[in-house]
Design an enzyme around this catalytic site. Structure first.
Site: not given
Length: 359
Positions: A143, A212, A299, A328-329
């Protein structure tokens, strides 16, 4: 909020002996870098491995990438001298918005200057020089960390031997910039924001929590949310389970991160463009190091087309895949697969070096 509570006792600090000039023209004095190391530097100073962390990460890579580094792991502390430093602008020990401005005696807050990915890398390079490292066998990160990896390859080709940019891009897309801006606007809309001049006792917690929540939605995927939550209802909270999950993660970040820092770092990410006015393809083609570019098939933040582009343009690149529903994580979750990709890549480098020596 005392962010020192989230910095491990093993963290070390380097104090830059000279003013640090920023790419945008500003100057920071009294700059401090927080960092961790694992393993030992060899006598030649050429067994360095640098880990670059993501947006809300810290130098404690053994906590958030535990399965990737250690004895006999992909990043082998028995063989490698592994370094991870907290990036410029963060709130975990390196100079940033929560640090005391030596000119005023109070925290920088909203007055902390704009920074770039190159600024982060140049400060890391000062640390690497201070530690006596002559060569980095690998620079790796995901990232925002992957953005740093690419700039390392371009800025310090004489030091960097190989790179592994993960779930990242060569330039921030309109999609990512838009998502970042929406998150920043959530912070700005908090009554406690006050132009970034909020107090430690009354930070814009609700705005940061919402930011967040937005980010977590982009960090995961349709598949992972559907499989985990579906339309489950949280009877106690009287809301859908996914709402409880996102609110939980929003509140967790508020307990450990700073809003001005979030603004500073997301704006730095938006400025990311390895070309900076030059021809984009030509700049990537100038990267000479062997590269493992890792894509995640689910992602939605940095879609695989962006990693395919990197692999196509970087001459000595191979594309590795994380087939995962985590989005993505996945680079922080599917450690077993990522570890094997890195191990295979590093073995191929060793074989290539042996072949070059014997032919």
């Amino acid at each position: 909020m005392n962010y020192q509570d989230f910095i491990s006792e093993q963290t070390e600090y380097y104090h830059l002996p000279v003013p640090f000039e920023l790419e945008g023209g500003g100057v920071l004095t009294g700059v401090q870098v927080a960092y961790r190391t694992w393993g030992k530097l060899n006598s030649a100073g050429d067994n360095g491995v640098l880990i670059c962390h993501a947006l809300t990460g810290s130098a404690d890579a053994d906590e958030w990438w535990e399965g990737l580094l250690g004895a006999n792991k992909a990043l082998d502390s028995d063989r490698d001298f592994i370094i991870c430093s907290n990036i410029l602008g963060s709130c975990y020990g390196t100079t940033g918005a929560t640090s005391i401005n030596p000119q005023t005696g109070i925290p920088y807050g909203a007055s902390f200057p704009a920074i770039t990915i190159r600024d982060m890398v140049r400060l890391q390079a000062a640390l690497i020089q201070h530690l006596g490292i002559k060569s980095l066998q690998l620079v790796i990160g995901g990232s925002l960390g992957g953005m740093q990896v690419l700039e390392w390859a371009l800025l310090y080709p004489e030091i960097v031997q190989a790179i592994a940019p993960i779930a990242t891009s060569g330039r921030h897309s309109a999609w990512c910039i838009g998502l970042s801006e929406a998150q920043r606007q959530a912070i700005y809309a908090d009554p406690n924001w006050k132009g970034g001049n909020y107090t430690k006792e009354q930070p814009p917690s609700q705005g940061l929590a919402v930011a967040r929540m937005m980010a977590m939605s982009a960090y995961r995927s349709w598949q992972s949310f559907t499989a985990r939550f579906g339309r489950q209802y949280d009877a106690v909270a009287d809301q859908f389970a996914i709402a409880s999950y996102l609110q939980h993660h929003g509140q967790k970040l508020v307990q450990r991160f700073d809003a001005n820092t979030y603004i500073t770092l997301t704006q730095a990410m938006d400025s990311h463009d390895v070309a900076q006015g030059r021809d984009y393809k030509s700049v990537l083609q100038s990267i000479k190091q062997p590269a493992l570019v890792v894509a995640i098939d689910s992602d939605i933040l940095y879609p695989p087309t962006e990693q395919q582009e990197l692999a196509d343009f970087i001459p000595d690149a191979q594309l590795g895949w994380l087939q995962s529903s985590y989005g993505h994580d996945a680079f922080l979750i599917d450690i077993a697969t990522l570890s094997q990709l890195v191990i295979n890549f590093r073995q191929s480098l060793s074989l290539k070096t042996f072949s070059d020596v014997t032919t």
